[in-house]
Scaffold this motif. Structure first.
Motif, PDB file in Angstrom:
ATOM      1  N   PRO A  81       0.813  -1.220   0.000  1.00 41.99           N
ATOM      2  CA  PRO A  81       0.000   0.000   0.000  1.00 41.99           C
ATOM      3  C   PRO A  81       0.850   1.276   0.000  1.00 41.99           C
ATOM      4  O   PRO A  81       1.912   1.314   0.630  1.00 41.99           O
ATOM      5  N   VAL A  82       0.365   2.275  -0.730  1.00 43.23           N
ATOM      6  CA  VAL A  82       1.035   3.586  -0.740  1.00 43.23           C
ATOM      7  C   VAL A  82       0.133   4.564   0.004  1.00 43.23           C
ATOM      8  O   VAL A  82      -1.030   4.741  -0.348  1.00 43.23           O
ATOM      9  N   HIS A  83       0.696   5.175   1.046  1.00 38.63           N
ATOM     10  CA  HIS A  83      -0.047   6.123   1.874  1.00 38.63           C
ATOM     11  C   HIS A  83       0.359   7.543   1.494  1.00 38.63           C
ATOM     12  O   HIS A  83       1.531   7.903   1.609  1.00 38.63           O
ATOM     13  N   ALA A  84      -0.612   8.331   1.044  1.00 32.01           N
ATOM     14  CA  ALA A  84      -0.349   9.712   0.639  1.00 32.01           C
ATOM     15  C   ALA A  84      -1.594  10.534   0.910  1.00 32.01           C
ATOM     16  O   ALA A  84      -2.698   9.992   1.038  1.00 32.01           O
ATOM     17  N   VAL A  85      -1.417  11.851   1.000  1.00 33.37           N
ATOM     18  CA  VAL A  85      -2.571  12.732   1.222  1.00 33.37           C
ATOM     19  C   VAL A  85      -3.428  12.822  -0.038  1.00 33.37           C
ATOM     20  O   VAL A  85      -4.655  12.795   0.023  1.00 33.37           O
ATOM     21  N   LEU A  86      -2.763  12.922  -1.194  1.00 31.56           N
ATOM     22  CA  LEU A  86      -3.507  13.064  -2.446  1.00 31.56           C
ATOM     23  C   LEU A  86      -3.930  11.698  -2.972  1.00 31.56           C
ATOM     24  O   LEU A  86      -3.132  10.757  -3.029  1.00 31.56           O
ATOM     25  N   GLU A  87      -5.184  11.622  -3.395  1.00 28.50           N
ATOM     26  CA  GLU A  87      -5.749  10.372  -3.875  1.00 28.50           C
ATOM     27  C   GLU A  87      -4.968   9.827  -5.067  1.00 28.50           C
ATOM     28  O   GLU A  87      -4.815   8.614  -5.210  1.00 28.50           O
ATOM     29  N   LYS A  88      -4.450  10.717  -5.910  1.00 28.96           N
ATOM     30  CA  LYS A  88      -3.783  10.231  -7.121  1.00 28.96           C
ATOM     31  C   LYS A  88      -2.520   9.422  -6.820  1.00 28.96           C
ATOM     32  O   LYS A  88      -2.064   8.659  -7.662  1.00 28.96           O
ATOM     33  N   PHE A  89      -1.946   9.582  -5.638  1.00 27.33           N
ATOM     34  CA  PHE A  89      -0.760   8.792  -5.272  1.00 27.33           C
ATOM     35  C   PHE A  89      -1.113   7.609  -4.362  1.00 27.33           C
ATOM     36  O   PHE A  89      -0.331   6.671  -4.237  1.00 27.33           O
ATOM     37  N   SER A  90      -2.279   7.651  -3.712  1.00 27.44           N
ATOM     38  CA  SER A  90      -2.668   6.594  -2.772  1.00 27.44           C
ATOM     39  C   SER A  90      -2.938   5.309  -3.541  1.00 27.44           C
ATOM     40  O   SER A  90      -3.456   5.330  -4.646  1.00 27.44           O
ATOM     41  N   ARG A  91      -2.588   4.187  -2.895  1.00 32.75           N
ATOM     42  CA  ARG A  91      -2.771   2.904  -3.570  1.00 32.75           C
ATOM     43  C   ARG A  91      -3.031   1.843  -2.512  1.00 32.75           C
ATOM     44  O   ARG A  91      -2.338   1.774  -1.504  1.00 32.75           O
ATOM     45  N   LEU A  92      -4.053   1.031  -2.728  1.00 34.31           N
ATOM     46  CA  LEU A  92      -4.416  -0.044  -1.803  1.00 34.31           C
ATOM     47  C   LEU A  92      -4.638   0.484  -0.385  1.00 34.31           C
ATOM     48  O   LEU A  92      -4.488  -0.243   0.592  1.00 34.31           O
ATOM     49  N   SER A  93      -4.964   1.758  -0.269  1.00 30.72           N
ATOM     50  CA  SER A  93      -5.192   2.396   1.026  1.00 30.72           C
ATOM     51  C   SER A  93      -5.860   3.740   0.775  1.00 30.72           C
ATOM     52  O   SER A  93      -5.524   4.419  -0.194  1.00 30.72           O
ATOM     53  N   PRO A  94      -6.805   4.137   1.645  1.00 34.66           N
ATOM     54  CA  PRO A  94      -7.402   5.466   1.459  1.00 34.66           C
ATOM     55  C   PRO A  94      -6.367   6.558   1.735  1.00 34.66           C
ATOM     56  O   PRO A  94      -5.354   6.299   2.400  1.00 34.66           O
ATOM     57  N   PRO A  95      -6.588   7.778   1.221  1.00 35.76           N
ATOM     58  CA  PRO A  95      -5.647   8.873   1.491  1.00 35.76           C
ATOM     59  C   PRO A  95      -5.461   9.083   3.000  1.00 35.76           C
ATOM     60  O   PRO A  95      -6.402   8.863   3.759  1.00 35.76           O
ATOM     61  N   VAL A  96      -4.273   9.504   3.409  1.00 37.67           N
ATOM     62  CA  VAL A  96      -4.006   9.689   4.838  1.00 37.67           C
ATOM     63  C   VAL A  96      -4.358  11.116   5.274  1.00 37.67           C
ATOM     64  O   VAL A  96      -4.425  12.034   4.451  1.00 37.67           O
ATOM     65  N   ALA A  97      -4.548  11.272   6.584  1.00 36.32           N
ATOM     66  CA  ALA A  97      -4.845  12.578   7.156  1.00 36.32           C
ATOM     67  C   ALA A  97      -4.154  12.689   8.504  1.00 36.32           C
ATOM     68  O   ALA A  97      -3.643  11.696   9.037  1.00 36.32           O
ATOM     69  N   ASP A  98      -4.142  13.910   9.035  1.00 38.99           N
ATOM     70  CA  ASP A  98      -3.517  14.177  10.326  1.00 38.99           C
ATOM     71  C   ASP A  98      -4.022  13.203  11.398  1.00 38.99           C
ATOM     72  O   ASP A  98      -5.217  12.948  11.492  1.00 38.99           O
ATOM     73  N   GLY A  99      -3.111  12.667  12.183  1.00 40.14           N
ATOM     74  CA  GLY A  99      -3.494  11.784  13.281  1.00 40.14           C
ATOM     75  C   GLY A  99      -3.541  10.312  12.911  1.00 40.14           C
ATOM     76  O   GLY A  99      -3.642   9.455  13.793  1.00 40.14           O
ATOM     77  N   ASP A 100      -3.489   9.999  11.614  1.00 41.42           N
ATOM     78  CA  ASP A 100      -3.483   8.583  11.205  1.00 41.42           C
ATOM     79  C   ASP A 100      -2.234   7.905  11.732  1.00 41.42           C
ATOM     80  O   ASP A 100      -1.179   8.537  11.887  1.00 41.42           O
ATOM     81  N   ARG A 101      -2.366   6.602  11.990  1.00 38.33           N
ATOM     82  CA  ARG A 101      -1.235   5.806  12.449  1.00 38.33           C
ATOM     83  C   ARG A 101      -1.054   4.664  11.461  1.00 38.33           C
ATOM     84  O   ARG A 101      -1.958   3.857  11.273  1.00 38.33           O
ATOM     85  N   ILE A 102       0.097   4.641  10.823  1.00 36.43           N
ATOM     86  CA  ILE A 102       0.356   3.628   9.798  1.00 36.43           C
ATOM     87  C   ILE A 102       1.228   2.540  10.411  1.00 36.43           C
ATOM     88  O   ILE A 102       2.389   2.771  10.750  1.00 36.43           O
ATOM     89  N   ALA A 103       0.639   1.340  10.559  1.00 32.58           N
ATOM     90  CA  ALA A 103       1.380   0.224  11.155  1.00 32.58           C
ATOM     91  C   ALA A 103       2.232  -0.451  10.076  1.00 32.58           C
ATOM     92  O   ALA A 103       1.815  -0.573   8.934  1.00 32.58           O
ATOM     93  N   PHE A 104       3.452  -0.837  10.460  1.00 32.58           N
ATOM     94  CA  PHE A 104       4.302  -1.521   9.466  1.00 32.58           C
ATOM     95  C   PHE A 104       4.975  -2.771  10.037  1.00 32.58           C
ATOM     96  O   PHE A 104       5.924  -3.300   9.459  1.00 32.58           O
ATOM     97  N   GLY A 105       4.477  -3.240  11.186  1.00 29.84           N
ATOM     98  CA  GLY A 105       5.016  -4.457  11.789  1.00 29.84           C
ATOM     99  C   GLY A 105       4.031  -4.983  12.805  1.00 29.84           C
ATOM    100  O   GLY A 105       2.901  -4.486  12.898  1.00 29.84           O
ATOM    101  N   THR A 106       4.425  -5.955  13.598  1.00 37.77           N
ATOM    102  CA  THR A 106       3.508  -6.585  14.556  1.00 37.77           C
ATOM    103  C   THR A 106       3.632  -5.986  15.946  1.00 37.77           C
ATOM    104  O   THR A 106       2.740  -6.114  16.769  1.00 37.77           O
ATOM    105  N   ASP A 107       4.739  -5.303  16.237  1.00 40.12           N
ATOM    106  CA  ASP A 107       4.941  -4.681  17.545  1.00 40.12           C
ATOM    107  C   ASP A 107       4.117  -3.384  17.623  1.00 40.12           C
ATOM    108  O   ASP A 107       3.926  -2.712  16.602  1.00 40.12           O
TER     109      ASP A 107
END
Ligand code: ZN
Length: 255
Positions: A81-107
């Motif tokens: 997944p690509v996390h970006a504010v603009l929809e045109k760059f976002s992929r397999l994930s909705p656009p991100v916004a302030d306060g979002d937490r993007i998990a990238f592991g199990t911890d």
């Protein structure tokens, strides 16, 4: 881990920094700003990811020296997944916004916290993980950043600097890793300098207008008369952002 792309220029400084951050158990990783479409750069950051599972790609903002490599992401990271504010760059994930937490592991620590820092561009974000602020182009490792026009806003930029100072005060981070240039070990000093530098320039632009300058070009001739021709275009962009800011101030006064 910082991997620098070989795209040096007056604006990109020594080149764009791509960051690969490993999870606590070292089995997965997140990539910040894939950078320009340069084969060698891609090979370098993928080598840094190595055997780890690449679980997220995050874009700090739209500019091509950060985002261009996403044009070929299908080929080098088809399921990530690509996390970006603009929809045109976002992929397999909705656009991100302030306060979002993007998990990238199990911890529970394997999280990138999204801080909206508009100004350089409207879609600029910074990310916090493990006491480090990844600032994109909002703060640079050398010199000061520019507020681009019309993608950016000086008013938003000054607010973003205040927000970063407040987060620093609260102990949310202690080091800045910028998208261009070296690490910043004394963020308070740099953020305060950015703030005073921007305010000083705004005063100079206001003075140029009082002297009779009527266009961005004329203001630029006065305020940025000593800049190298290679960054004159950038200087004119920030003058436009400054004029926009001063115009907005006048509108507020009338209101
Ligand atoms: Zn940029």
């Amino acid at each position: 881990m910082r991997i620098r792309a070989n795209n040096p220029s007056p604006m990109a400084l020594t080149g764009t920094n791509t960051y690969v951050i490993a999870s606590a158990d070292d089995t997965s990783a997140v990539l910040i700003d894939p950078g320009p479409e340069i084969t060698e750069h891609r090979e370098n950051f993928l080598a840094e990811v190595g055997d780890r599972r690449l679980s997220a790609i995050i874009l700090t903002h739209q500019h091509a020296d950060h985002s261009e490599m996403l044009g070929s992401v299908e080929t080098w990271a088809p399921e990530v997944p690509v996390h970006a504010v603009l929809e045109k760059f976002s992929r397999l994930s909705p656009p991100v916004a302030d306060g979002d937490r993007i998990a990238f592991g199990t911890d529970t620590a394997d999280v990138m916290e999204v801080i909206a820092t508009p100004g350089h561009t409207m879609d600029s974000i910074s990310l916090i993980h493990d006491q480090v602020l990844y600032s994109g182009d909002t703060v640079l490792g050398e010199g000061t950043t520019i507020v681009t026009h019309p993608e950016g806003s000086l008013r938003d930029y000054l607010n973003s600097l205040d927000r970063l100072l407040q987060l620093l005060d609260e102990g949310a981070y202690s080091t800045i890793e910028p998208a261009h240039g070296p690490s910043i070990e004394s963020p308070a000093q740099v953020l305060e300098y950015y703030r005073s530098h921007r305010l000083e320039r705004i005063e100079q632009v206001a003075a140029a207008l009082e002297q009779g300058a009527t266009s961005a070009t004329e203001v630029c001739d006065i305020v940025y008369h000593d800049v190298d021709p290679s960054v004159r275009g950038a200087a004119e962009q920030i003058v436009r952002a400054q004029l926009n800011y001063l115009g907005a101030l006048a509108a507020d006064d009338q209101g």
